[in-house]
Design a protein around this motif. Sequence first.
Motif, PDB file in Angstrom:
ATOM      1  N   SER A  65       1.130  -1.177   0.216  1.00 27.92           N
ATOM      2  CA  SER A  65       0.018  -0.161  -0.080  1.00 27.92           C
ATOM      3  C   SER A  65       1.087   1.361   0.131  1.00 27.92           C
ATOM      4  N   ALA A  66       2.268   1.734  -0.285  1.00 27.29           N
ATOM      5  CA  ALA A  66       3.173   1.885   0.075  1.00 27.29           C
ATOM      6  C   ALA A  66       2.930   3.161  -1.085  1.00 27.29           C
ATOM      7  N   GLN A  67       3.124   3.307  -1.189  1.00 32.41           N
ATOM      8  CA  GLN A  67       3.485   5.080  -3.032  1.00 32.41           C
ATOM      9  C   GLN A  67       4.201   5.550  -2.779  1.00 32.41           C
ATOM     10  N   VAL A  68       5.340   5.933  -3.665  1.00 29.98           N
ATOM     11  CA  VAL A  68       6.502   6.776  -3.202  1.00 29.98           C
ATOM     12  C   VAL A  68       5.612   7.780  -4.393  1.00 29.98           C
ATOM     13  N   VAL A  69       6.041   9.163  -3.581  1.00 31.09           N
ATOM     14  CA  VAL A  69       5.648  10.318  -3.859  1.00 31.09           C
ATOM     15  C   VAL A  69       6.922  11.444  -4.223  1.00 31.09           C
ATOM     16  N   SER A  70       7.713  11.075  -3.812  1.00 32.12           N
ATOM     17  CA  SER A  70       9.243  12.106  -4.161  1.00 32.12           C
ATOM     18  C   SER A  70      10.529  11.241  -3.763  1.00 32.12           C
ATOM     19  N   VAL A  71      11.582  11.182  -5.095  1.00 33.09           N
ATOM     20  CA  VAL A  71      12.749  10.875  -5.246  1.00 33.09           C
ATOM     21  C   VAL A  71      13.380  11.536  -5.091  1.00 33.09           C
ATOM     22  N   GLU A  72      14.851  11.832  -4.943  1.00 30.82           N
ATOM     23  CA  GLU A  72      15.843  12.906  -4.474  1.00 30.82           C
ATOM     24  C   GLU A  72      17.666  11.958  -4.699  1.00 30.82           C
ATOM     25  N   GLU A  73      17.599  12.916  -5.557  1.00 26.45           N
ATOM     26  CA  GLU A  73      19.265  12.011  -6.026  1.00 26.45           C
ATOM     27  C   GLU A  73      19.955  13.291  -5.826  1.00 26.45           C
ATOM     28  N   ARG A  74      20.968  12.632  -5.818  1.00 32.82           N
ATOM     29  CA  ARG A  74      21.898  14.026  -4.820  1.00 32.82           C
ATOM     30  C   ARG A  74      23.234  13.183  -5.451  1.00 32.82           C
ATOM     31  N   PRO A  75      24.515  14.446  -6.597  1.00 31.35           N
ATOM     32  CA  PRO A  75      25.678  13.446  -6.692  1.00 31.35           C
ATOM     33  C   PRO A  75      26.764  13.822  -5.779  1.00 31.35           C
ATOM     34  N   ALA A  76      27.474  13.391  -5.791  1.00 29.49           N
ATOM     35  CA  ALA A  76      28.095  13.645  -4.354  1.00 29.49           C
ATOM     36  C   ALA A  76      29.892  14.164  -5.194  1.00 29.49           C
ATOM     37  N   PHE A  77      31.006  14.802  -4.393  1.00 28.88           N
ATOM     38  CA  PHE A  77      32.237  14.544  -4.925  1.00 28.88           C
ATOM     39  C   PHE A  77      33.414  14.169  -4.789  1.00 28.88           C
ATOM     40  N   TRP A  78      32.947  12.868  -3.776  1.00 35.68           N
ATOM     41  CA  TRP A  78      34.077  11.707  -3.811  1.00 35.68           C
ATOM     42  C   TRP A  78      33.680  10.970  -4.442  1.00 35.68           C
ATOM     43  N   ARG A  79      31.738  11.074  -5.180  1.00 31.94           N
ATOM     44  CA  ARG A  79      31.057  10.092  -5.818  1.00 31.94           C
ATOM     45  C   ARG A  79      31.641  10.586  -7.299  1.00 31.94           C
ATOM     46  N   PRO A  80      32.302  10.794  -8.214  1.00 33.23           N
ATOM     47  CA  PRO A  80      32.595  11.498  -9.413  1.00 33.23           C
ATOM     48  C   PRO A  80      31.654  10.086 -10.299  1.00 33.23           C
ATOM     49  N   PHE A  84      27.441  12.051 -13.333  1.00 34.35           N
ATOM     50  CA  PHE A  84      27.210  10.970 -14.708  1.00 34.35           C
ATOM     51  C   PHE A  84      26.022  10.672 -14.266  1.00 34.35           C
ATOM     52  N   PHE A  85      25.560   9.968 -13.065  1.00 32.61           N
ATOM     53  CA  PHE A  85      24.583   8.322 -12.968  1.00 32.61           C
ATOM     54  C   PHE A  85      24.045   8.873 -11.641  1.00 32.61           C
ATOM     55  N   PRO A  86      22.905   9.539 -11.468  1.00 26.32           N
ATOM     56  CA  PRO A  86      22.297  10.270 -10.044  1.00 26.32           C
ATOM     57  C   PRO A  86      22.106   8.932  -9.230  1.00 26.32           C
ATOM     58  N   MET A  87      22.585   9.443  -7.821  1.00 20.92           N
ATOM     59  CA  MET A  87      22.220   8.209  -7.513  1.00 20.92           C
ATOM     60  C   MET A  87      20.502   8.742  -6.324  1.00 20.92           C
ATOM     61  N   THR A  88      20.399   7.688  -5.986  1.00 24.76           N
ATOM     62  CA  THR A  88      18.896   7.719  -5.377  1.00 24.76           C
ATOM     63  C   THR A  88      19.412   8.106  -3.641  1.00 24.76           C
ATOM     64  N   THR A  89      19.305   9.156  -2.634  1.00 24.37           N
ATOM     65  CA  THR A  89      19.914   9.040  -1.558  1.00 24.37           C
ATOM     66  C   THR A  89      18.794   9.690  -0.367  1.00 24.37           C
ATOM     67  N   ALA A  90      17.356   9.275  -0.810  1.00 25.50           N
ATOM     68  CA  ALA A  90      16.478  10.044  -0.065  1.00 25.50           C
ATOM     69  C   ALA A  90      15.055   9.688  -0.731  1.00 25.50           C
ATOM     70  N   PHE A  91      13.705   9.016  -1.005  1.00 30.10           N
ATOM     71  CA  PHE A  91      12.734   9.145  -1.386  1.00 30.10           C
ATOM     72  C   PHE A  91      11.857   9.650  -0.213  1.00 30.10           C
ATOM     73  N   PHE A 117      12.108   7.812   3.362  1.00 23.36           N
ATOM     74  CA  PHE A 117      13.988   7.764   4.006  1.00 23.36           C
ATOM     75  C   PHE A 117      15.079   8.013   3.440  1.00 23.36           C
ATOM     76  N   GLU A 118      16.074   8.513   4.004  1.00 20.28           N
ATOM     77  CA  GLU A 118      16.871   8.405   4.017  1.00 20.28           C
ATOM     78  C   GLU A 118      18.879   8.218   4.461  1.00 20.28           C
ATOM     79  N   LYS A 119      19.064   8.292   3.086  1.00 24.33           N
ATOM     80  CA  LYS A 119      20.802   6.753   3.464  1.00 24.33           C
ATOM     81  C   LYS A 119      21.552   7.577   3.720  1.00 24.33           C
ATOM     82  N   GLN A 120      22.101   7.179   4.822  1.00 23.47           N
ATOM     83  CA  GLN A 120      23.499   8.018   5.473  1.00 23.47           C
ATOM     84  C   GLN A 120      24.203   7.148   5.595  1.00 23.47           C
ATOM     85  N   TYR A 121      25.278   7.053   6.953  1.00 20.54           N
ATOM     86  CA  TYR A 121      25.989   5.850   7.537  1.00 20.54           C
ATOM     87  C   TYR A 121      24.961   4.621   8.020  1.00 20.54           C
TER      88      TYR A 121
END
Length: 171
Positions: A65-80, A84-91, A117-121
């Motif tokens: 029943s969970a529906q994703v309503v937003s996705v955040e993709e952010r580049p990071a300078f230590w992951r060059p 080119f291929f943004p990584m999902t960091t939160a939704f 949900f946020e991807k961190q350590y």
Amino acid sequence: MIWHLIAAVFAGLGAAGVGLILRMASGKRLPRWIIPICGGLGMLAYQIHNEYSWFEHKQLQLPDSAQVVSVEERPAFWRPWTYFFPMTTAFTIVEQDNLAVTRTEGERLVEFILYRFEKQYVDQVSHQAWLMNCATGEMLPLEGETRTPRTEEMRRVEASAPIHRAVCPEA
């Protein structure tokens, strides 16, 4: 976290084994440093795969029943490569089964909880109760157990926005 470290070590060992097999198959013409290079590349490949599959893995853990309503993709300078291929960091999701619908003065009001949900350590999950007027698209947060509306933080959401379509499918 410890399991990811163990998996990365084993991925490195496996890739180093491939490097060793390649060196042996070439009659030891390949240089010896090919083995640790393959090991390091194997560990790096595992880590990149783990980071890029995080979003899909988390989605599989959510109820139907969970529906994703937003996705955040952010580049990071230590992951060059993320430039080119943004990584999902939160939704953010809305759980359809927990919508509380009421009618006031002929307008449909929906109370719902927005989960982020946020991807961190260590993965972070936060939630906030919200109230949306489906007719006007006005949305405001609710505070505490009493669900007191914080009118100073009211915002307007377009009818075409994913959160409006998830909360007010009939509007």
